[in-house]
Design an enzyme around this catalytic site. Structure first.
Site, PDB file in Angstrom:
ATOM      1  N   HIS A  61     106.407   8.252  11.509  1.00  0.00           N
ATOM      2  CA  HIS A  61     107.720   7.596  11.488  1.00  0.00           C
ATOM      3  C   HIS A  61     108.493   7.859  12.780  1.00  0.00           C
ATOM      4  O   HIS A  61     109.175   8.866  12.910  1.00  0.00           O
ATOM      5  CB  HIS A  61     108.506   8.146  10.291  1.00  0.00           C
ATOM      6  CG  HIS A  61     109.773   7.414  10.005  1.00  0.00           C
ATOM      7  ND1 HIS A  61     110.426   7.534   8.810  1.00  0.00           N
ATOM      8  CD2 HIS A  61     110.513   6.560  10.748  1.00  0.00           C
ATOM      9  CE1 HIS A  61     111.522   6.791   8.817  1.00  0.00           C
ATOM     10  NE2 HIS A  61     111.603   6.199   9.994  1.00  0.00           N
ATOM     11  N   HIS A  63     110.806   5.864  16.187  1.00  0.00           N
ATOM     12  CA  HIS A  63     111.453   4.681  16.776  1.00  0.00           C
ATOM     13  C   HIS A  63     111.451   4.873  18.289  1.00  0.00           C
ATOM     14  O   HIS A  63     112.300   5.579  18.809  1.00  0.00           O
ATOM     15  CB  HIS A  63     112.888   4.539  16.269  1.00  0.00           C
ATOM     16  CG  HIS A  63     112.998   4.406  14.783  1.00  0.00           C
ATOM     17  ND1 HIS A  63     113.094   3.188  14.160  1.00  0.00           N
ATOM     18  CD2 HIS A  63     113.026   5.338  13.798  1.00  0.00           C
ATOM     19  CE1 HIS A  63     113.182   3.377  12.840  1.00  0.00           C
ATOM     20  NE2 HIS A  63     113.136   4.668  12.599  1.00  0.00           N
ATOM     21  N   ASN A  95     112.048  -1.978  13.862  1.00  0.00           N
ATOM     22  CA  ASN A  95     113.405  -2.436  14.194  1.00  0.00           C
ATOM     23  C   ASN A  95     113.703  -2.346  15.683  1.00  0.00           C
ATOM     24  O   ASN A  95     114.635  -1.687  16.128  1.00  0.00           O
ATOM     25  CB  ASN A  95     114.464  -1.688  13.375  1.00  0.00           C
ATOM     26  CG  ASN A  95     114.359  -0.189  13.516  1.00  0.00           C
ATOM     27  OD1 ASN A  95     113.292   0.349  13.769  1.00  0.00           O
ATOM     28  ND2 ASN A  95     115.474   0.491  13.370  1.00  0.00           N
ATOM     29  N   HIS A 179     112.681   2.361   3.511  1.00  0.00           N
ATOM     30  CA  HIS A 179     113.936   3.067   3.773  1.00  0.00           C
ATOM     31  C   HIS A 179     114.832   2.714   2.597  1.00  0.00           C
ATOM     32  O   HIS A 179     115.178   1.554   2.407  1.00  0.00           O
ATOM     33  CB  HIS A 179     114.546   2.582   5.094  1.00  0.00           C
ATOM     34  CG  HIS A 179     115.851   3.248   5.422  1.00  0.00           C
ATOM     35  ND1 HIS A 179     116.108   3.787   6.656  1.00  0.00           N
ATOM     36  CD2 HIS A 179     116.965   3.458   4.686  1.00  0.00           C
ATOM     37  CE1 HIS A 179     117.333   4.317   6.657  1.00  0.00           C
ATOM     38  NE2 HIS A 179     117.883   4.116   5.471  1.00  0.00           N
ATOM     39  N   ASP A 306     111.154  10.641  11.983  1.00  0.00           N
ATOM     40  CA  ASP A 306     112.152   9.591  12.144  1.00  0.00           C
ATOM     41  C   ASP A 306     112.827   9.768  13.511  1.00  0.00           C
ATOM     42  O   ASP A 306     114.043   9.619  13.635  1.00  0.00           O
ATOM     43  CB  ASP A 306     113.184   9.602  10.996  1.00  0.00           C
ATOM     44  CG  ASP A 306     114.001   8.322  10.958  1.00  0.00           C
ATOM     45  OD1 ASP A 306     113.724   7.400  11.747  1.00  0.00           O
ATOM     46  OD2 ASP A 306     114.931   8.249  10.134  1.00  0.00           O
ATOM     47  N   HIS A 310     119.219   7.913  20.684  1.00  0.00           N
ATOM     48  CA  HIS A 310     120.355   7.122  21.178  1.00  0.00           C
ATOM     49  C   HIS A 310     120.912   7.866  22.384  1.00  0.00           C
ATOM     50  O   HIS A 310     120.763   9.085  22.483  1.00  0.00           O
ATOM     51  CB  HIS A 310     121.471   7.031  20.137  1.00  0.00           C
ATOM     52  CG  HIS A 310     121.107   6.273  18.900  1.00  0.00           C
ATOM     53  ND1 HIS A 310     121.039   4.902  18.868  1.00  0.00           N
ATOM     54  CD2 HIS A 310     120.798   6.704  17.647  1.00  0.00           C
ATOM     55  CE1 HIS A 310     120.709   4.512  17.642  1.00  0.00           C
ATOM     56  NE2 HIS A 310     120.533   5.581  16.882  1.00  0.00           N
TER      57      HIS A 310
HETATM   58 ZN   LIG Z   1     113.398   5.480  10.626  1.00  0.00          ZN
END
Ligand SMILES: [Zn+2]
Length: 440
Positions: A61, A63, A95, A179, A306, A310
């Site tokens: 998991h 991003h 995403n 999610h 996860d 940012h």
């Molecule tokens: Zn996630």
């Protein structure tokens, strides 16, 4: 090319033993118990004395933000962080921009990774309210599963129509990773919080807005749908004790906990503020203790990160304004090893949850174990060697970490990906490119 990893303590499939590993052409060709060196010559001998030797971590998991959000992160920078953290395989989430909800967008990601990823990779396909028609065209040997945002605002991929959910659960040819947070409950909580505390409530209110109820109701629905349709369900980032009550009954339903939710609790908002703001929110100390317990009784099957970088400028503000998500992949293994030192779980169990189980759950071919014939994805970790996380060693593009200033006692000494040392002596071999993972 023959490599020997000599005199380490191997941890694999519940066993811990002194041994050596022979690697030929990127694969493990021999595992030798005790410290006998087989009679042959080697191109490379790696001294693992004083180290534990474990399979490379598979992070189910992450991003990595590419394409489309590369001001935050990209496959090059984040796969460097992965290599330095002992993670040899990652599964990236859909995403991004464009969202990975078409076959073309999926192909674009594979093409990017083939040029930029320094460890092994694959990509989740994203479900939407109307793309189940593409499911039969997905190559089940190439991707781990389908990601479904059941009521999360992240990346505008919310699937909220009941008939769409029924269709997805009944027709998915792959494990569904969900999610789970109920948007209506979150919106109601946010409106109430804004009335009480103003337009941008302080981050300490985050777990009241993204509440236990929001998680529980959504996870309950996912479990109901999976039970009804006999779907293979993997609930991502479980955060509450209450949701754990929904698990452990059906064999086709499993859950992930993240390193952040296992390490932090709501008391940490005071010191770390929005740095640890993520969705679902980090909840109470009691929830964290129950999640830790569930690592050992099987209700949590996989530990992921996860990893969701940012920029710090995007983390300014409170519940309404600050972005949710934090980078974690570079320090996920050493953080969990700290929990091993605290007695939360055994080293053998850590290997089960971070290496073996992701491979089993997603049917990864020939990775996740120290086995003859398997790819040589191997990590050497050294205990009792204190070091502190400073800005200059952070490899994630965003340039910060919630672990800054923290002293770890374990260190990732070396990471081998397909038999190649992709990380060693504090450096990532950026000329190395990982492989596309095969499944089933
Ligand atoms: Zn996630």
């Amino acid at each position: 090319m023959r490599t020997l990893i000599q005199s380490g303590t191997l941890v694999n499939e519940g066993q811990t033993f002194e041994g050596s590993i022979v690697i030929e052409d990127g694969k493990i060709s021999q595992i030798i118990q005790r410290n006998t060196t087989p009679e042959a010559s080697y191109d490379e001998v790696i001294d693992a004395s004083g180290c534990f030797v474990i399979p490379g971590v598979i992070d189910d998991h992450v991003h990595f933000r590419e394409p489309g959000l590369t001001e935050k992160a990209d496959m090059d920078s984040e796969s460097r962080a992965a290599a330095a953290g002992g993670v040899t395989t990652y599964f990236d989430m859909p995403n991004t921009i464009p969202q990975t909800t078409t076959l073309e967008a999926l192909e674009e990601k594979f093409a990017l990774a083939a040029k930029k990823s320094h460890v092994n990779y694959s990509f989740f396909f994203g479900a939407t309210n109307d793309n189940t028609g593409l499911f039969p065209q997905l190559d089940v040997h190439r991707i781990p599963g389908i990601k479904l945002f059941m009521g999360s605002s992240t990346g505008n991929m919310l699937v909220d129509r009941r008939e769409a959910l029924e269709k997805i659960f009944s027709s998915s040819p792959l494990p569904l990773m969900t999610h789970c947070e109920d948007t209506d409950i979150i919106n109601r909580n946010m409106a109430e919080a804004k009335e009480k505390y103003g337009e941008d409530p302080k981050v300490t209110h985050h777990p009241e807005i993204r509440s236990e109820e929001a998680c529980y109701e959504s996870t309950k629905l996912a479990v109901e749908l999976a039970t009804k349709h006999h779907a293979r369900l993997h609930v991502a980032h479980l955060t509450t004790a209450k949701e754990l009550g929904l698990l452990g009954k059906e064999k086709n339903i499993t859950a992930e906990a993240t390193v952040s939710h296992l390490y932090f609790c709501d008391r940490d908002y005071a010191a770390l503020g929005t740095r640890i703001k993520c969705n679902p929110a980090i909840k109470t100390e009691c929830d964290r203790e129950m999640l830790r317990e569930a690592l050992n009784d099987g209700r949590i099957t996989v530990i992921g990160t996860d990893h969701a970088p940012h920029l710090l400028t995007q983390k300014e503000g409170g519940c309404a304004k600050a972005a949710s998500g934090m980078p974690m992949i570079q320090f996920s293994l050493v953080t969990m090893l700290e929990l091993v030192d605290q007695g939360v779980l055994s080293l053998e169990r850590l290997v089960e949850l971070m290496c073996h189980n992701p491979a089993r759950l997603f049917d990864v071919r020939q990775r996740g174990f120290l086995r003859e014939g398997y790819q040589a994805d191997i990590v050497l970790v050294r205990p009792n060697t204190g070091w502190t996380v400073t800005k200059d060693i952070i490899l994630s593009k965003c340039g910060w970490s919630p672990m800054e200033g923290h002293m770890f006692l374990w260190r990732v000494e070396r990471t081998l990906c397909n038999g190649h040392t992709v990380y060693g002596q504090g450096k990532v071999d950026t000329n190395y490119i990982g492989q596309s993972v095969e499944f089933r």
